[in-house]
Design an enzyme around this catalytic site. Structure first.
Site, PDB file in Angstrom:
ATOM      1  N   GLN A 139      42.474  33.239  45.490  1.00  0.00           N
ATOM      2  CA  GLN A 139      42.991  34.264  46.400  1.00  0.00           C
ATOM      3  C   GLN A 139      44.134  33.699  47.239  1.00  0.00           C
ATOM      4  O   GLN A 139      45.120  34.382  47.523  1.00  0.00           O
ATOM      5  CB  GLN A 139      41.857  34.756  47.316  1.00  0.00           C
ATOM      6  CG  GLN A 139      42.284  35.897  48.219  1.00  0.00           C
ATOM      7  CD  GLN A 139      42.616  37.158  47.433  1.00  0.00           C
ATOM      8  OE1 GLN A 139      41.826  37.609  46.630  1.00  0.00           O
ATOM      9  NE2 GLN A 139      43.798  37.724  47.663  1.00  0.00           N
ATOM     10  N   CYS A 158      41.704  40.135  51.346  1.00  0.00           N
ATOM     11  CA  CYS A 158      41.519  39.831  49.916  1.00  0.00           C
ATOM     12  C   CYS A 158      40.959  41.009  49.145  1.00  0.00           C
ATOM     13  O   CYS A 158      41.109  41.069  47.926  1.00  0.00           O
ATOM     14  CB  CYS A 158      40.625  38.601  49.762  1.00  0.00           C
ATOM     15  SG  CYS A 158      38.947  38.826  50.363  1.00  0.00           S
ATOM     16  N   ARG A 216      47.430  38.307  42.404  1.00  0.00           N
ATOM     17  CA  ARG A 216      46.366  37.537  41.740  1.00  0.00           C
ATOM     18  C   ARG A 216      46.756  37.302  40.276  1.00  0.00           C
ATOM     19  O   ARG A 216      46.569  36.215  39.732  1.00  0.00           O
ATOM     20  CB  ARG A 216      45.025  38.290  41.812  1.00  0.00           C
ATOM     21  CG  ARG A 216      44.434  38.430  43.197  1.00  0.00           C
ATOM     22  CD  ARG A 216      43.984  37.105  43.767  1.00  0.00           C
ATOM     23  NE  ARG A 216      43.017  36.439  42.917  1.00  0.00           N
ATOM     24  CZ  ARG A 216      41.698  36.691  42.919  1.00  0.00           C
ATOM     25  NH1 ARG A 216      41.201  37.570  43.779  1.00  0.00           N
ATOM     26  NH2 ARG A 216      40.865  36.042  42.112  1.00  0.00           N
ATOM     27  N   ARG A 246      32.654  32.032  38.970  1.00  0.00           N
ATOM     28  CA  ARG A 246      32.340  32.616  40.281  1.00  0.00           C
ATOM     29  C   ARG A 246      30.849  32.432  40.489  1.00  0.00           C
ATOM     30  O   ARG A 246      30.033  32.964  39.735  1.00  0.00           O
ATOM     31  CB  ARG A 246      32.717  34.104  40.321  1.00  0.00           C
ATOM     32  CG  ARG A 246      32.214  34.800  41.571  1.00  0.00           C
ATOM     33  CD  ARG A 246      32.814  36.160  41.799  1.00  0.00           C
ATOM     34  NE  ARG A 246      34.184  36.049  42.282  1.00  0.00           N
ATOM     35  CZ  ARG A 246      34.865  37.046  42.846  1.00  0.00           C
ATOM     36  NH1 ARG A 246      34.296  38.228  43.004  1.00  0.00           N
ATOM     37  NH2 ARG A 246      36.101  36.874  43.259  1.00  0.00           N
ATOM     38  N   HIS A 271      37.680  30.145  48.065  1.00  0.00           N
ATOM     39  CA  HIS A 271      38.234  31.130  47.123  1.00  0.00           C
ATOM     40  C   HIS A 271      39.724  30.787  46.923  1.00  0.00           C
ATOM     41  O   HIS A 271      40.605  31.542  47.334  1.00  0.00           O
ATOM     42  CB  HIS A 271      38.055  32.543  47.703  1.00  0.00           C
ATOM     43  CG  HIS A 271      38.302  33.642  46.727  1.00  0.00           C
ATOM     44  ND1 HIS A 271      38.526  33.425  45.384  1.00  0.00           N
ATOM     45  CD2 HIS A 271      38.363  34.994  46.896  1.00  0.00           C
ATOM     46  CE1 HIS A 271      38.702  34.587  44.770  1.00  0.00           C
ATOM     47  NE2 HIS A 271      38.621  35.547  45.660  1.00  0.00           N
ATOM     48  N   ASP A 293      38.519  39.629  56.483  1.00  0.00           N
ATOM     49  CA  ASP A 293      37.687  39.747  55.278  1.00  0.00           C
ATOM     50  C   ASP A 293      36.452  40.548  55.689  1.00  0.00           C
ATOM     51  O   ASP A 293      36.210  40.766  56.885  1.00  0.00           O
ATOM     52  CB  ASP A 293      37.300  38.322  54.806  1.00  0.00           C
ATOM     53  CG  ASP A 293      36.560  38.295  53.475  1.00  0.00           C
ATOM     54  OD1 ASP A 293      36.533  39.331  52.766  1.00  0.00           O
ATOM     55  OD2 ASP A 293      35.989  37.224  53.141  1.00  0.00           O
TER      56      ASP A 293
END
Ligand code: CP
Ligand code: NVA
Length: 304
Positions: free
Chosen positions: A134, A259, A287, A104, A131, A219
């Protein structure tokens, strides 16, 4: 041997992504039934975090443990990365010791550089650009609730940043129509939009975007790295709040996803995120299952 990587959704074929989705569902079932799935025995995942995380860290660590393997958490504070060791050198060394690396970070280029010097698969665990982990969880969640997303309409409401870019890639790979509503100043990367032009429409009008949508997604307004712009963004994005009035204009059966982490009262109201159309807790749980399928694919199946 050149390893496969998962730096964006475009690194896998559409067929591979669909196959992985089904495997995620199967592994979720196995976990609930107590069926052992220790196919990563003695395998080790290196996890480099240059930004904060709750879900990504816990889901990857749990996934490795459930699958019989192990994981090592590395942050710049307690690794030589924070003291200037180069990314290629980190990649060369770590990939001689672990079986897969998850990163990340900020720039997609950092990830690309790491992957170019790694002997083992590298996973994008969020960059400023994408991402993808996700998205595999989101696609599994939609499938579980509504069946195939192919041919459906998805509304993206809010910031044209990493999650939005990943939805654009997903629209290509899973073959759905994506209607994006964002303030013009925060439109997604034009090159990414252009790459998916037959699947993506763009506007600054959230009412337009949700018309006929089977899934509404948003988001945070200030992502990691944008904290200083918080006040400015709150004003800019105010018309893009996903609230009950906006959801009412979507398809009657529409799901809501986020997310997480979420800010109730900003990008989404409590009424929506805690309401009956919201599947955010399944989305977060997935996830774990989707990433088990990903780890299995990269570490065991995609070795040659
Ligand atoms: N959705 C997500 O990636 O959450 P974290 O930042 O907590 O990992
Ligand atoms: N867009 C958000 C996603 C967090 C999981 C961020 O980058 O902070």
């Amino acid at each position: 041997m050149t390893p496969r990587h998962f730096l964006s959704l475009l690194d896998f074929s559409s067929a591979e992504l669909k196959q992985m989705l089904q495997r995620g569902i199967e592994l979720k079932h196995w976990q609930k039934q107590g069926i052992p799935h220790e196919f990563l025995k003695n395998k080790v995942l290196g996890m480099i975090f240059e930004k904060s995380s709750t879900r990504t860290r816990v889901s990857f660590e749990s996934a490795m443990t459930h699958c019989g393997g192990n994981s090592i958490f590395l942050s710049p504070r307690d690794s030589q990365l924070g003291r200037g060791e180069s990314v290629p050198d980190m990649a060369r060394v770590l990939s001689r010791m672990v079986d897969c690396v998850m990163i990340r970070t900020y720039q997609q280029g950092t990830l690309d550089t790491f992957a170019a010097h790694s002997q083992v698969p590298v996973i994008n665990a969020l960059t400023d650009q994408f991402h993808p982990c996700q998205l595999i969880a989101d696609m599994q969640t939609f499938y579980e609730h509504r069946g195939s997303i192919q041919g459906k309409t998805v509304a993206w409401i809010g910031d044209g940043f990493n999650m939005c870019n990943s939805y654009i890639n997903a629209a290509r790979q899973y073959d759905f129509q994506l209607k994006i509503a964002a303030p013009k100043a925060q439109y997604p990367d034009p090159a990414i939009v252009e790459s998916a032009s037959s699947h993506v429409e763009l506007s600054d009008d959230p009412q337009w975007a949700v018309q006929g949508a089977h899934l509404v997604v948003t988001d945070v307004w200030a992502s990691m790295g944008h904290e200083e712009e918080q006040a400015k963004r709150r004003a800019l994005f105010a018309p893009y709040q996903v609230n009950a009035e906006l959801m009412a204009q979507a398809h009657a059966d529409a799901l809501f996803m986020h997310c997480l982490p979420a800010h109730r009262g900003e990008e989404v109201t409590a009424e929506v995120i805690d309401g009956v159309q919201s599947v955010v807790w399944d989305e977060a749980e997935n996830r774990l299952h989707a990433q088990k399928a990903l780890l299995e694919f990269l570490i065991l199946s995609a070795q040659d």
